[in-house]
Design a protein around this motif. Structure first.
Motif, PDB file in Angstrom:
ATOM      1  N   VAL A 271     -41.335  82.041 -24.387  1.00 43.74           N
ATOM      2  CA  VAL A 271     -40.964  81.898 -25.769  1.00 43.74           C
ATOM      3  C   VAL A 271     -39.550  81.329 -26.231  1.00 43.74           C
ATOM      4  CG1 VAL A 271     -40.735  83.583 -27.842  1.00 43.74           C
ATOM      5  CG2 VAL A 271     -42.480  83.957 -26.253  1.00 43.74           C
ATOM      6  N   ILE A 272     -38.610  81.677 -25.156  1.00 45.01           N
ATOM      7  CA  ILE A 272     -37.191  80.905 -25.279  1.00 45.01           C
ATOM      8  C   ILE A 272     -37.414  79.463 -25.111  1.00 45.01           C
ATOM      9  CG2 ILE A 272     -34.776  81.153 -24.296  1.00 45.01           C
ATOM     10  CD1 ILE A 272     -35.558  84.054 -23.629  1.00 45.01           C
ATOM     11  N   GLY A 273     -38.222  79.024 -24.091  1.00 50.47           N
ATOM     12  CA  GLY A 273     -38.105  77.774 -23.669  1.00 50.47           C
ATOM     13  C   GLY A 273     -37.320  77.576 -22.332  1.00 50.47           C
ATOM     14  N   GLN A 274     -37.609  76.394 -21.620  1.00 54.88           N
ATOM     15  CA  GLN A 274     -37.016  75.985 -20.424  1.00 54.88           C
ATOM     16  C   GLN A 274     -36.803  74.741 -20.406  1.00 54.88           C
ATOM     17  OE1 GLN A 274     -40.133  77.042 -17.534  1.00 54.88           O
ATOM     18  NE2 GLN A 274     -41.418  75.896 -18.436  1.00 54.88           N
ATOM     19  N   GLY A 275     -35.962  74.570 -19.529  1.00 56.40           N
ATOM     20  CA  GLY A 275     -35.419  72.984 -19.307  1.00 56.40           C
ATOM     21  C   GLY A 275     -36.316  71.921 -18.678  1.00 56.40           C
ATOM     22  N   ILE A 276     -36.813  70.813 -19.396  1.00 64.15           N
ATOM     23  CA  ILE A 276     -37.486  69.808 -18.642  1.00 64.15           C
ATOM     24  C   ILE A 276     -36.672  68.458 -18.773  1.00 64.15           C
ATOM     25  CG2 ILE A 276     -39.881  70.788 -19.379  1.00 64.15           C
ATOM     26  CD1 ILE A 276     -39.800  69.114 -21.722  1.00 64.15           C
ATOM     27  N   GLN A 277     -37.212  67.502 -18.128  1.00 65.66           N
ATOM     28  CA  GLN A 277     -36.518  66.242 -18.103  1.00 65.66           C
ATOM     29  C   GLN A 277     -36.847  65.382 -19.251  1.00 65.66           C
ATOM     30  OE1 GLN A 277     -36.938  62.702 -15.192  1.00 65.66           O
ATOM     31  NE2 GLN A 277     -35.250  63.984 -14.538  1.00 65.66           N
ATOM     32  N   GLY A 278     -35.685  65.081 -19.983  1.00 71.48           N
ATOM     33  CA  GLY A 278     -35.769  64.241 -21.277  1.00 71.48           C
ATOM     34  C   GLY A 278     -34.830  62.995 -20.905  1.00 71.48           C
ATOM     35  N   SER A 279     -34.513  62.530 -22.225  1.00 67.28           N
ATOM     36  CA  SER A 279     -33.541  61.215 -22.030  1.00 67.28           C
ATOM     37  C   SER A 279     -32.791  61.296 -23.215  1.00 67.28           C
ATOM     38  CB  SER A 279     -34.630  60.135 -22.257  1.00 67.28           C
ATOM     39  OG  SER A 279     -35.235  59.961 -23.278  1.00 67.28           O
ATOM     40  N   HIS A 280     -31.406  60.461 -23.228  1.00 70.24           N
ATOM     41  CA  HIS A 280     -30.613  60.149 -23.836  1.00 70.24           C
ATOM     42  C   HIS A 280     -30.675  58.650 -24.256  1.00 70.24           C
ATOM     43  CE1 HIS A 280     -29.078  64.096 -24.076  1.00 70.24           C
ATOM     44  NE2 HIS A 280     -28.276  63.913 -22.754  1.00 70.24           N
ATOM     45  N   ILE A 281     -30.609  58.087 -25.419  1.00 70.79           N
ATOM     46  CA  ILE A 281     -30.630  56.663 -25.610  1.00 70.79           C
ATOM     47  C   ILE A 281     -29.712  56.240 -26.450  1.00 70.79           C
ATOM     48  CG2 ILE A 281     -32.098  54.702 -26.462  1.00 70.79           C
ATOM     49  CD1 ILE A 281     -33.608  56.448 -24.243  1.00 70.79           C
ATOM     50  N   PHE A 282     -28.717  55.204 -26.043  1.00 73.28           N
ATOM     51  CA  PHE A 282     -27.777  54.744 -26.500  1.00 73.28           C
ATOM     52  C   PHE A 282     -27.850  53.422 -27.382  1.00 73.28           C
ATOM     53  CE2 PHE A 282     -23.276  52.502 -26.149  1.00 73.28           C
ATOM     54  CZ  PHE A 282     -22.845  52.993 -27.072  1.00 73.28           C
ATOM     55  N   TYR A 283     -27.456  53.645 -28.840  1.00 75.62           N
ATOM     56  CA  TYR A 283     -27.593  52.343 -29.798  1.00 75.62           C
ATOM     57  C   TYR A 283     -26.370  52.018 -30.339  1.00 75.62           C
ATOM     58  CZ  TYR A 283     -32.738  54.128 -29.655  1.00 75.62           C
ATOM     59  OH  TYR A 283     -34.016  54.459 -29.226  1.00 75.62           O
ATOM     60  N   ASN A 284     -26.273  50.962 -31.015  1.00 75.20           N
ATOM     61  CA  ASN A 284     -25.187  50.573 -31.730  1.00 75.20           C
ATOM     62  C   ASN A 284     -25.561  49.861 -32.812  1.00 75.20           C
ATOM     63  OD1 ASN A 284     -22.903  48.152 -32.347  1.00 75.20           O
ATOM     64  ND2 ASN A 284     -21.940  50.256 -31.816  1.00 75.20           N
ATOM     65  N   ARG A 285     -25.024  50.241 -34.003  1.00 76.32           N
ATOM     66  CA  ARG A 285     -25.470  49.568 -35.350  1.00 76.32           C
ATOM     67  C   ARG A 285     -24.850  48.284 -35.314  1.00 76.32           C
ATOM     68  NH1 ARG A 285     -24.413  50.813 -41.295  1.00 76.32           N
ATOM     69  NH2 ARG A 285     -22.502  51.353 -40.780  1.00 76.32           N
ATOM     70  N   VAL A 286     -25.527  47.062 -35.558  1.00 76.35           N
ATOM     71  CA  VAL A 286     -25.177  45.725 -35.567  1.00 76.35           C
ATOM     72  C   VAL A 286     -25.504  45.302 -37.102  1.00 76.35           C
ATOM     73  CG1 VAL A 286     -25.215  43.371 -34.875  1.00 76.35           C
ATOM     74  CG2 VAL A 286     -25.475  45.409 -33.192  1.00 76.35           C
ATOM     75  N   GLY A 287     -24.417  44.861 -37.864  1.00 74.29           N
ATOM     76  CA  GLY A 287     -24.736  44.655 -39.270  1.00 74.29           C
ATOM     77  C   GLY A 287     -25.300  45.809 -40.206  1.00 74.29           C
TER      78      GLY A 287
END
Length: 252
Positions: A140-156
């Motif tokens: 119910v609480i949940g547990q850790g799994i492998q995900g990801s961080h994606i880095f973006y930059n706004r151009v214009g």
């Protein structure tokens, strides 16, 4: 104030403090003017009915469209860009942000236009019928799994560029996952987010995502993370269900 559905997120406008944005549980976005609060001045339907769990007002520079206020929002499908004050308002799905998994977090730095979106894997449902088993407290609480961080930059004004990615330990149930981008003087920018396996607040350098520091926290579930700097030091705060932890960072 009247809401069509429960509000999940909000943000002041960085260009004009009279405006407030609210992201709703049904995927819509409302715009309020504090000078007249009887009703929203604008109401836009989202691309899906997924809750808008994070909103950031985007800071416009002289190279961006004059007179246009912009908002970047996040829901499970990915990132959406909204424009106000111009002919086109959106929302427009930011390309390549909808195929990374389920978006659970969004951090934004107004000073650099850096953006970090966090994702967990999508759960593929089969066509086979099944009964719902009884859940244990840990499930119910949940547990850790492998995900990801994606880095973006706004151009214009309306373009977003992917600059890097890294794996991350995220929660398999909870939404959203709070994170923040830290602008350090004379140092690289840092990204702070919670690790669901090690029960730590991880600071990573951008754009490399190299680990800068591990900060031990009391509980796995982080409700919010904020950063501010004053008097030559930075303050990083971490809020869980029943306590607030504050970390001091000396700025050189």
């Amino acid at each position: 104030m009247y809401f069509q559905a429960a509000a999940w997120s909000c943000s002041w406008d960085l260009q004009n403090s009279n405006y407030i944005y609210a992201g709703l549980q049904n995927g819509s976005l409302l715009v309020f003017d504090v000078r007249q609060t009887v009703r929203p001045v604008n109401s836009l339907k989202g691309l899906t009915c997924n809750p808008v769990h994070t909103i950031h007002s985007l800071l416009h520079s002289s190279t961006h469209l004059p007179g246009v206020r912009s908002v970047l929002s996040a829901s499970a499908i990915g990132l959406c860009h909204w424009n106000f004050g111009g002919a086109e308002e959106g929302p427009f799905l930011v390309p390549q942000t909808d195929n990374q998994g389920v978006c659970i977090s969004l951090a934004y730095s107004p000073s650099s236009d850096d953006i970090v979106a966090s994702y967990r894997p999508k759960v593929e449902m089969s066509n086979m019928a099944f009964t719902q088993p009884s859940l244990t407290p840990s499930q119910v609480i949940g547990q850790g799994i492998q995900g990801s961080h994606i880095f973006y930059n706004r151009v214009g004004s309306n373009c977003f560029q992917k600059l890097g990615s890294a794996s991350a330990n995220v929660n398999d149930i909870r939404l959203p996952k709070k994170s923040v981008i830290i602008d350090m003087e004379s140092q690289n920018r840092l990204f702070a987010s919670g690790d669901e396996v090690t029960c730590e607040l991880i600071l990573q350098e951008l754009p490399s995502f190299a680990v800068f520091q591990h900060l031990k926290i009391q509980k796995q579930h982080i409700c919010d993370v904020k950063y501010t700097h004053a008097l030559g030091q930075g303050l990083l705060s971490c809020l869980d269900e029943d306590r607030l932890q504050i970390f001091c960072m000396k700025l050189s």
